[in-house]
Enzyme design. Sequence first.
Site, PDB file in Angstrom:
ATOM      1  N   ARG A  21       1.187  -0.873   0.193  1.00  0.00           N
ATOM      2  CA  ARG A  21       0.203   0.125   0.329  1.00  0.00           C
ATOM      3  C   ARG A  21       0.567   1.107   0.355  1.00  0.00           C
ATOM      4  O   ARG A  21       1.970   0.947   0.467  1.00  0.00           O
ATOM      5  CB  ARG A  21      -0.946   0.388   1.490  1.00  0.00           C
ATOM      6  CG  ARG A  21      -1.872  -0.760   1.298  1.00  0.00           C
ATOM      7  CD  ARG A  21      -2.125  -1.088   3.106  1.00  0.00           C
ATOM      8  NE  ARG A  21      -3.524  -1.466   3.128  1.00  0.00           N
ATOM      9  CZ  ARG A  21      -4.204  -1.700   3.707  1.00  0.00           C
ATOM     10  NH1 ARG A  21      -4.875  -0.065   3.654  1.00  0.00           N
ATOM     11  NH2 ARG A  21      -5.602  -2.443   3.662  1.00  0.00           N
TER      12      ARG A  21
ATOM     13  N   HIS B 125     -14.404   6.447  -2.393  1.00  0.00           N
ATOM     14  CA  HIS B 125     -12.738   8.065  -2.663  1.00  0.00           C
ATOM     15  C   HIS B 125     -13.847   9.064  -2.542  1.00  0.00           C
ATOM     16  O   HIS B 125     -13.296  10.091  -1.675  1.00  0.00           O
ATOM     17  CB  HIS B 125     -11.788   7.358  -3.401  1.00  0.00           C
ATOM     18  CG  HIS B 125     -10.993   6.079  -1.714  1.00  0.00           C
ATOM     19  ND1 HIS B 125     -10.563   5.128  -3.082  1.00  0.00           N
ATOM     20  CD2 HIS B 125     -10.257   6.470  -0.891  1.00  0.00           C
ATOM     21  CE1 HIS B 125      -9.165   4.377  -1.749  1.00  0.00           C
ATOM     22  NE2 HIS B 125      -9.685   5.380  -1.395  1.00  0.00           N
TER      23      HIS B 125
ATOM     24  N   CYS C 104      -6.098  46.390   0.734  1.00  0.00           N
ATOM     25  CA  CYS C 104      -7.110  45.720  -0.139  1.00  0.00           C
ATOM     26  C   CYS C 104      -7.732  45.154  -1.636  1.00  0.00           C
ATOM     27  O   CYS C 104      -8.729  44.792  -1.957  1.00  0.00           O
ATOM     28  CB  CYS C 104      -7.387  47.627  -0.291  1.00  0.00           C
ATOM     29  SG  CYS C 104      -7.027  48.965  -0.648  1.00  0.00           S
TER      30      CYS C 104
HETATM   31  C1  PEP Z   1      -6.340  46.615  -6.269  1.00  0.00           C
HETATM   32  O1  PEP Z   1      -5.248  47.753  -7.597  1.00  0.00           O
HETATM   33  O2  PEP Z   1      -5.173  46.006  -5.440  1.00  0.00           O
HETATM   34  C2  PEP Z   1      -6.829  47.280  -5.853  1.00  0.00           C
HETATM   35  C3  PEP Z   1      -7.345  47.024  -4.671  1.00  0.00           C
HETATM   36  O3  PEP Z   1      -7.622  48.175  -6.444  1.00  0.00           O
HETATM   37  P1  PEP Z   1      -8.334  47.622  -8.130  1.00  0.00           P
HETATM   38  O4  PEP Z   1      -8.634  45.965  -7.702  1.00  0.00           O
HETATM   39  O5  PEP Z   1      -9.388  48.131  -7.894  1.00  0.00           O
HETATM   40  O6  PEP Z   1      -7.476  48.079  -8.655  1.00  0.00           O
END
Ligand code: PEP
Length: 816
Positions: free
Chosen positions: A21, A381, A758
């Site tokens: 195995r 599985h 972000c």
């Molecule tokens: C980025 O560039 O990471 C951002 C958050 O802005 P957008 O995605 O709107 O360009």
Amino acid sequence: MEEETGKQFGSDNDPLLVSVRSGAAVSMPGMMDTVLNLGLTDKAVEGLATISGNRRFALDAYRRLLNMFGDVVMGVPHDAFEEEFDRIKEQHGVTLDTDLNEEGLDQLIAAYKAVYRKHTGEEFPQDPYLQMQKAVEAVFKSWNIPRAIRYREINEITGLLGTAVNVQSMVFGNMGDDSGTGVAFTRDPSTGLNEFYGEFLVNAQGEDVVAGIRTPQNVTEMVHWRKDIYEQLLDVKRILENHYREMQDIEYTIERGNLYLLQTRTGKRTGFAAVKIAVEMVVEGRITRNEAMMRVPANDLNQLLLPTFDPSAAREVLTTGLPASPGACFGMLAFSADEAVDRTHEGEAVLLVRKETSPEDISGMHAAAGILTSTGGMTSHAAVVARGWGKCCVAGAGEITINEADRTITINGRTFGDRDTLSIDGSTGEVMAGKVATQDPQLSDEFDSLMEWADEHRKLGVRTNADTPADAARARSYGAEGIGLCRTEHMFFEGERITEMREMILAENQEDRITALDKLLPHQREDFKGIFTAMAGLPVTVRLLDPPLHEFLTHEKHLQAELAERLGLPVEKIEARVAQLHESNPMLGHRGCRLSITYPEILEMQVTAITEAAIECQQEGVEARPEIMIPLVGTAKELDLLRQRVERTIALTARNRGITDLVEIPVGTMIEIPRAALTADQVAEHADFFSFGTNDLTQMTFGYSRDDINSFLPHYLRQEILERDPFQSIDVSGVGQLVEMAVSKGRIIDENMKMGICGEHGGDPASISFCHDIGLNYVSCSPFRVPIARLAAARRRLNKGLNKNGTRRRRRVRRG
Ligand code: PEP
Ligand code: MG
């Protein structure tokens, strides 16, 4: 083994039989190969017949070896064996494998040997040591069979050299009606309920269960067959959980009334089960809260946040199968794994329908919205893998007949084809016609506890990317501590506004532009009021307009004509403006803060709307906390200039409204151009905060267009030039270096400067770990990823104190 069993490997009279195995450091159910019954030969099979007193059993074991060895070791197509089996069963007038008598099995062995000879050009080896050598090699090599490679790709399993190979003494579940075999989990791997969960087959070998060939019985029915063994299994559950302090997945065999455990490993589970088991094990005193958090991969929470079927919605249940992996999904029918991959790629939601899924199908299973099978059990599985991914699966729906040739399925007399949509409920096993309505998920108490513990441990803040009040409210209910990115451009697409926006873009001079912007202003103000209210008391970072203006104009001729009519303009004028705005590289063109430099009136309108919204909220007793963010800054001078313009506009708006006590509105910038990162100390002179836009930063650091990577990225991943898609998980050594540099340079100017991220990376656990490590204040991600970010941030903080293998890091003690 010979000493322990008293049998001899290679003996003709009382042969020791073994299984070979795979055993990787990370469980990969069914992805690699296994060979059972090794050591049988033409002579040894007779010895086994005599010593077991059961010739039928010995022959059955031998035909399985011929098949598995042929298939796994020598690459003989499995179907070539199956065809012979079907032919001989038909000759003997039986349908079940177990009903074939000795004479039939003798015939089958001869037929299998012929198949083996035909495909390999040699005889099946009669030397058990040669069998062993070849089998061991084949299992080692099965690390690199396509499905195993694909499974590791999907699950991001990297850095392992290969699999181990285990050679284990055989026990037999196919020795008659007092024998059997099964698979069990010490807790329910779908729901996490603390109930023994499993399946078994009487008079069968293990492969029959896990390969999903026969649909096994639920283990709770074992009491009617052998109550004593069922009780022993419950004992096993207790012993294993006490020892491992973790839910186990076991394989067991009963040979003539004796229970043997073949293996135990940490069981795969759904996100629901992961949360429930971890939290309940804390309550049971088995593990600590910290261990519980470390046991739930942050991404698994995704499943808990997905919609379920609305119990009050109309549903037409066609049939019910086994609830193999929970979820609510619908899709059109796809009949092969490749088809599921292709159609999903084209943007369709498909249900992969198969008689049984084999590990070969994993790409299709991964791509499909859900999986529906007509045979196979809940411990096959396929089901185990689906649960590991949180992919909805209904298995063993026996009333379904699949007609692969004409690409239809029949359920109780009704036929459905590849354009028909069905819904499946992986929690009840129901298969329903059409698309059944769904509802938002109901979060459990265990989920709440886990989130509470995570919040106690994390240092990173978690905000959300949202640009509507509804998204803001949802994110807040998931624990968001503010908005890290409100993209204002989305607001311009709704209803009338897009026309007003276009009017502004088409305006020939500043005066006309201002007239058009004046019409947009009240809409923006209302949007911001709604968002500030949903996030009352929490910060809301509003980003000024970012995309190039041509994105708001239409490129289609008939729509341009319509627009011309609506605005009372000649269509040529629109065509000319579209041509004028055309750019070769719009991502590097007239966008972001460059728009505010060239059209200051756009900035002024937006800042006025933000300020007025804040004032009105304040007057209504709502605590609005806006922050204004300038996108795509590359030089300190840009920010210097724009900041002054923003501040002037805020002051003017407050004065116009007769306000003297307006709360301060911080002004910051995105860092998303490499030059801004390199000169972050200069930029910081004019910024109250930094927010890293890692989407653009990745684009510009790699020089990969965000919108055009699909033509080459898959090749880069396959050839391991890149380990991951850098737009999904931050490239720590390159892009990350720029971020880290900008953080230190910015903090030279202001050591308390607030910094967050972000870009899409803000919801990715690996990137979140990086953000924690470099001391960012927060991550901002889409509303549904907020709980994931909360847990990921806590896990990273906890993990900092752990070694790679999960044990607590100990201080090195100097010797001597
Ligand atoms: C980025 O560039 O990471 C951002 C958050 O802005 P957008 O995605 O709107 O360009
Ligand atoms: Mg950006």
